[in-house]
Every structure is written in structure tokens, then in C-alpha cells.
Design a protein around this motif. Structure first.
Motif, PDB file in Angstrom:
ATOM      1  N   GLY A 125       0.893  -1.704  -0.004  1.00  0.00           N
ATOM      2  CA  GLY A 125      -0.394   0.644   0.623  1.00  0.00           C
ATOM      3  C   GLY A 125       0.902   1.617   0.269  1.00  0.00           C
ATOM      4  N   GLY A 126       1.914   1.459   0.846  1.00  0.00           N
ATOM      5  CA  GLY A 126       2.838   2.550   0.585  1.00  0.00           C
ATOM      6  C   GLY A 126       3.722   2.425  -0.676  1.00  0.00           C
ATOM      7  N   VAL A 127       3.963   1.698  -1.253  1.00  0.00           N
ATOM      8  CA  VAL A 127       4.381   1.905  -2.352  1.00  0.00           C
ATOM      9  C   VAL A 127       3.475   2.299  -3.103  1.00  0.00           C
ATOM     10  N   LEU A 128       2.285   2.068  -3.651  1.00  0.00           N
ATOM     11  CA  LEU A 128       1.824   2.467  -4.257  1.00  0.00           C
ATOM     12  C   LEU A 128       1.163   3.935  -4.303  1.00  0.00           C
ATOM     13  N   PHE A 129       1.143   4.272  -2.982  1.00  0.00           N
ATOM     14  CA  PHE A 129       1.012   5.829  -2.062  1.00  0.00           C
ATOM     15  C   PHE A 129       2.437   6.636  -2.903  1.00  0.00           C
ATOM     16  N   GLY A 130       3.299   5.843  -2.367  1.00  0.00           N
ATOM     17  CA  GLY A 130       4.158   6.971  -2.556  1.00  0.00           C
ATOM     18  C   GLY A 130       4.334   7.503  -4.082  1.00  0.00           C
ATOM     19  N   PHE A 131       4.099   6.199  -5.096  1.00  0.00           N
ATOM     20  CA  PHE A 131       4.100   6.478  -6.462  1.00  0.00           C
ATOM     21  C   PHE A 131       2.468   7.246  -7.014  1.00  0.00           C
ATOM     22  N   GLY A 132       1.574   6.680  -6.690  1.00  0.00           N
ATOM     23  CA  GLY A 132       0.434   7.935  -6.718  1.00  0.00           C
ATOM     24  C   GLY A 132       0.537   9.334  -6.089  1.00  0.00           C
ATOM     25  N   SER A 133       1.427   9.472  -5.793  1.00  0.00           N
ATOM     26  CA  SER A 133       1.382  11.326  -4.270  1.00  0.00           C
ATOM     27  C   SER A 133       2.048  11.514  -5.960  1.00  0.00           C
TER      28      SER A 133
ATOM     29  N   GLY B  94      -3.309   9.077 -11.215  1.00  0.00           N
ATOM     30  CA  GLY B  94      -2.526   9.022  -9.969  1.00  0.00           C
ATOM     31  C   GLY B  94      -3.601   8.744  -8.846  1.00  0.00           C
ATOM     32  N   ILE B  97      -4.361   4.901  -8.165  1.00  0.00           N
ATOM     33  CA  ILE B  97      -3.422   4.393  -7.836  1.00  0.00           C
ATOM     34  C   ILE B  97      -3.651   4.800  -6.139  1.00  0.00           C
ATOM     35  N   MET B  98      -3.440   5.971  -5.827  1.00  0.00           N
ATOM     36  CA  MET B  98      -3.060   6.309  -4.359  1.00  0.00           C
ATOM     37  C   MET B  98      -4.810   5.643  -3.471  1.00  0.00           C
ATOM     38  N   GLY B 101      -3.814   2.234  -2.571  1.00  0.00           N
ATOM     39  CA  GLY B 101      -2.912   2.449  -2.210  1.00  0.00           C
ATOM     40  C   GLY B 101      -3.579   2.323  -0.097  1.00  0.00           C
ATOM     41  N   GLY B 105      -2.853  -0.541   2.408  1.00  0.00           N
ATOM     42  CA  GLY B 105      -2.328   0.149   3.060  1.00  0.00           C
ATOM     43  C   GLY B 105      -2.682  -0.017   4.372  1.00  0.00           C
ATOM     44  N   PHE B 126       4.520   0.611   5.691  1.00  0.00           N
ATOM     45  CA  PHE B 126       3.690   2.382   4.935  1.00  0.00           C
ATOM     46  C   PHE B 126       5.153   2.798   4.385  1.00  0.00           C
ATOM     47  N   GLY B 129       7.473   2.054   2.363  1.00  0.00           N
ATOM     48  CA  GLY B 129       7.099   1.840   1.564  1.00  0.00           C
ATOM     49  C   GLY B 129       6.799   3.235   0.498  1.00  0.00           C
ATOM     50  N   ILE B 130       6.087   4.100   1.472  1.00  0.00           N
ATOM     51  CA  ILE B 130       5.813   5.212   0.450  1.00  0.00           C
ATOM     52  C   ILE B 130       6.983   5.485  -0.789  1.00  0.00           C
ATOM     53  N   GLY B 133       8.220   3.042  -3.419  1.00  0.00           N
ATOM     54  CA  GLY B 133       7.066   3.933  -4.170  1.00  0.00           C
ATOM     55  C   GLY B 133       7.769   5.532  -4.755  1.00  0.00           C
ATOM     56  N   ILE B 134       8.208   6.385  -4.433  1.00  0.00           N
ATOM     57  CA  ILE B 134       8.388   7.447  -5.157  1.00  0.00           C
ATOM     58  C   ILE B 134       9.488   7.599  -5.084  1.00  0.00           C
TER      59      ILE B 134
END
Lengths: 178, 196
Positions: A125-133, B94, B97-98, B101, B105, B126, B129-130, B133-134
Motif C-alpha cells: 500500500g505504501g509503494v502504491l501511495f508513494g508512486f501515486g502521490s 495518480g 493508484i493512491m 494504496g 495499506g 507503510f 513503502g512510500i 514508491g517515490i
């Protein structure tokens, strides 16, 4: 005895409507002082950029994202409004947790799943949220909440896309939560 | 007159210093409203706890009304306020996808930091993970850039888009929120909250 037990129990949360008003006043204050709303993911992006610049400076000079970032942002990426604000969030959350006696090391999960499963989904979830943000130019705080506060069309779209998708998927992953 | 930084009433160092205190208020409010618990946060998607809906929309409405009144009183010049730009497709995709997440998450970036601050290990993971993802976004940037830049609509306000006044728009949001609050209160009675 009963009184003592009650004393040790963590305090309950504040009324959500009062919490909302305080949250709104915080966003208002940020706009009044700094001309911008609050945010969260932006500070994490600054951290990534700073880390890449110091660990792999040559890569940061070559790769498109970091190059564009340093062209549009002068100085150390960590010396930014959102980074100081996020440090404050960490302190504010910590203070509230201490005052309400909610400090514990804990993996919160539904009894139907193991801690391990919870942590795997938290990471995903964190990976998705990070990318999406990054793709969406801001998260629930920076794009949805602060964007809506200044009546940005993007803020409203962001809010609907985030909450709409989570609603649409909720049924399929209900085991994770209920 | 605000914004204080734009009108040189405070220096840029003071601005950064005050950002820290704005953050403290932000984090304190989120944690004390219960946003440090993932099962409380996702409750809104199952109806058993709608605290997210109530806090989020009360917050948005309060800030909207506050800005309108500040402008009316001449305390703030809204032309200097940062309006998030609208790039239609990246905002929608975006956001989708959020949303995925969020439901997988259980947090969003701000709430995960609050929860990490009080020792929630799932929140710490989490946050890790952020960062990953970034990093995927920044490293693969040339791949997503066409989508990231597509359909730029400017720093567009929603009331301009619908061609109505900002006051009317805010009033409509208040009505919509009132209906949602009513549904939220009803849902909390109908769906029993699990113990967490």
C-alpha cells in the motif's frame, strides 16, 4: 481500584467534527502565513532527492527527474517548507500520543490475518501511495485537502479518485480489515 | 495582510520555522482525531467508522469558509495563494493508484507518519513503502513523464470551471457534506465496528 484502572486506560479520541474544525484552521493558518496548504508526500520526495544527490551524485546529474528538480529548486532539497512541516507532524503526533497514552509498539491488524500479512500489505500500500502521490502531484493532504481548501479543480478530482477507488476495492479486500 | 510570506511581513527563515509549528498542529490534530489507527481510517469504506469522512470534510469546509472570510475582511490576498495545478489524467490515475494504496495499506502519507510517531509498526513499514514508491517514480520518470504532463488545464479553480461564484461553490460543498455526514452517522449505527 476501578478509578486507577480507568486512569491507565488511553484517553478517547476527540470529537471528529471538532477535530475537523481544528484541521481546517491549521490549513487556513498555513495559507495565511505561507500562502500554501499542508502536505506530506512532498517532504518524502525531497528526502529521496537529497538521498540520491548525496549517495549517487553522478546519477543525480544525469537522470531526468533529479536534473529537472534541481533546476526548479535552489539549495538543499531538505531545506524546504514541507520537510520542516513534516518534522512538526512527527512531533505533533508524538505529543498527542503521549498525552493520550497511546504509545505502544504494535502491528494493528484484523484477527483474520497475521501480522506478517498485514505488514506485506502495508508495504505494498505504501509503494502504491508513494508512486501515486508523485504522479498525482500530491497526496490526501497536499492535493485533496489543501487543494479543496483553495477550490482547486485538481484537489476535488484527487479526492474523488482516491476515495472512490478505495470504496470500489473495499469489498474485495475486506478480510484485511473486518 | 496575508499571506505573510508573500507580503514580506516575515522572512523566509521565519516561514520555515513556522512551518514546523504548523506541522505540530497538523500532526496533533490527526493523531487526536484517531488517524493513527489504520482500522479506524478504513472504517469509512465499510461504514463502521466514518471519522475520516467527518474530519476530512469538516476540515476542508472550515478552511474554504475561512479563506473566503479572510479575503472578505481584507486579511488575505487570495491571488497570492498557491492553487494546485490541474493535469487531468495524472491527477485521476495518480488518485486511483493512491486509492488502491489506501485500502491495501490502511494509511495515507500524513496519517502513516502520525501512526509511526506513536509506535505503529505497520505504519513504519507503510512509510518505507512510500519511499520505495517515490523512488520508482523518480527513477522511471522518463517513462511516466508524457502521462504526468498530459492535459494541463492550468491552476484552475473548480468554481471557474463550473462558471459559478466561489461562495456558491462552497455552499454546495457544505450541503453535500451535510448529506454525507448524515449518511455517515446512519452507517455507524448500521455497521458494527470490530474491536481494535
Amino acid at each position: 481500584m476501578e478509578k486507577e484502572m480507568r486512569k491507565k486506560k488511553s484517553r478517547s479520541y476527540i470529537n471528529p467534527y471538532i477535530g475537523g474544525i481544528l484541521l481546517g484552521l491549521t490549513v487556513l493558518l498555513a495559507n495565511y502565513i505561507s500562502g500554501r496548504g499542508v502536505g506530506a508526500s512532498g517532504a518524502m520526495k525531497s528526502t529521496i532527492v537529497a538521498a540520491v544527490e548525496s549517495i549517487a551524485p553522478k546519477h543525480a546529474d544525469d537522470a531526468m527527474f533529479y536534473k529537472e528538480y534541481s533546476e526548479s529548486h535552489a539549495g538543499n532539497p531538505l531545506n524546504s517548507w514541507l520537510v520542516y512541516q513534516m518534522l512538526g507532524v512527527l512531533v505533533g503526533g508524538f505529543l498527542s500520543g503521549i498525552l493520550a497514552r497511546r504509545m505502544t509498539w504494535k502491528v494493528e491488524h484484523s484477527p483474520k490475518i497475521t501480522s506478517r500479512t498485514r505488514l506485506i500489505f502495508a508495504l505494498l500500500g505504501g509503494v502504491l501511495f508513494g508512486f501515486g502521490s508523485q504522479l498525482g502531484r500530491g497526496c490526501t493532504s497536499g492535493s485533496a485537502l489543501s487543494g479543496m481548501a483553495v477550490l482547486s479543480l485538481g484537489g476535488f478530482i484527487s479526492m474523488m479518485a482516491i476515495f472512490g477507488t478505495a470504496f470500489a476495492l473495499a469489498y474485495f479486500v475486506r478480510k484485511l480489515w473486518i | 495582510m496575508g499571506p505573510l510570506i508573500v507580503n514580506d511581513i516575515i522572512s523566509s527563515n521565519t516561514n520555515l520555522f513556522l512551518a514546523f509549528f504548523i506541522g505540530i498542529a497538523f500532526g496533533f490534530v490527526l493523531e487526536s482525531s484517531g488517524f493513527s489507527s489504520s482500522r479506524k481510517l478504513v472504517g469509512v469504506f465499510y461504514g463502521y467508522d466514518t471519522v475520516v469522512l467527518k474530519v476530512f470534510f469538516t476540515g476542508a469546509i472550515t478552511a474554504m469558509i475561512g479563506l473566503l472570510f479572510f479575503s472578505l475582511f481584507g486579511w488575505i490576498d487570495l491571488t497570492y495563494i498557491y492553487i494546485n495545478p490541474t493535469y487531468l489524467w495524472s491527477t485521476i490515475i495518480g488518485g486511483v493508484i493512491m486509492g488502491a494504496g489506501f485500502i491495501l495499506g490502511g494509511f495515507c502519507p500524513g496519517t502513516s507518519v502520525c501512526a509511526a510517531a506513536i509506535g505503529k509498526i505497520d505504519a513504519i513499514i507503510f512509510v518505507v513503502g512510500i519511499f520505495i514508491g517515490i523512488f520508482i517514480f523518480t527513477e522511471g520518470y522518463p517513462i511516466w513523464k508524457p502521462l504526468y504532463m498530459a492535459e494541463f488545464m492550468g491552476n484552475l479553480k473548480i468554481n471557474t470551471f463550473f462558471n459559478i461564484s466561489s461562495g456558491t461553490l462552497v455552499m454546495l460543498v457544505i450541503f453535500a457534506a451535510a448529506v454525507m455526514f448524515w449518511i455517515g452517522e446512519w452507517a455507524e449505527k448500521k455497521f458494527k465496528a470490530p474491536k481494535y
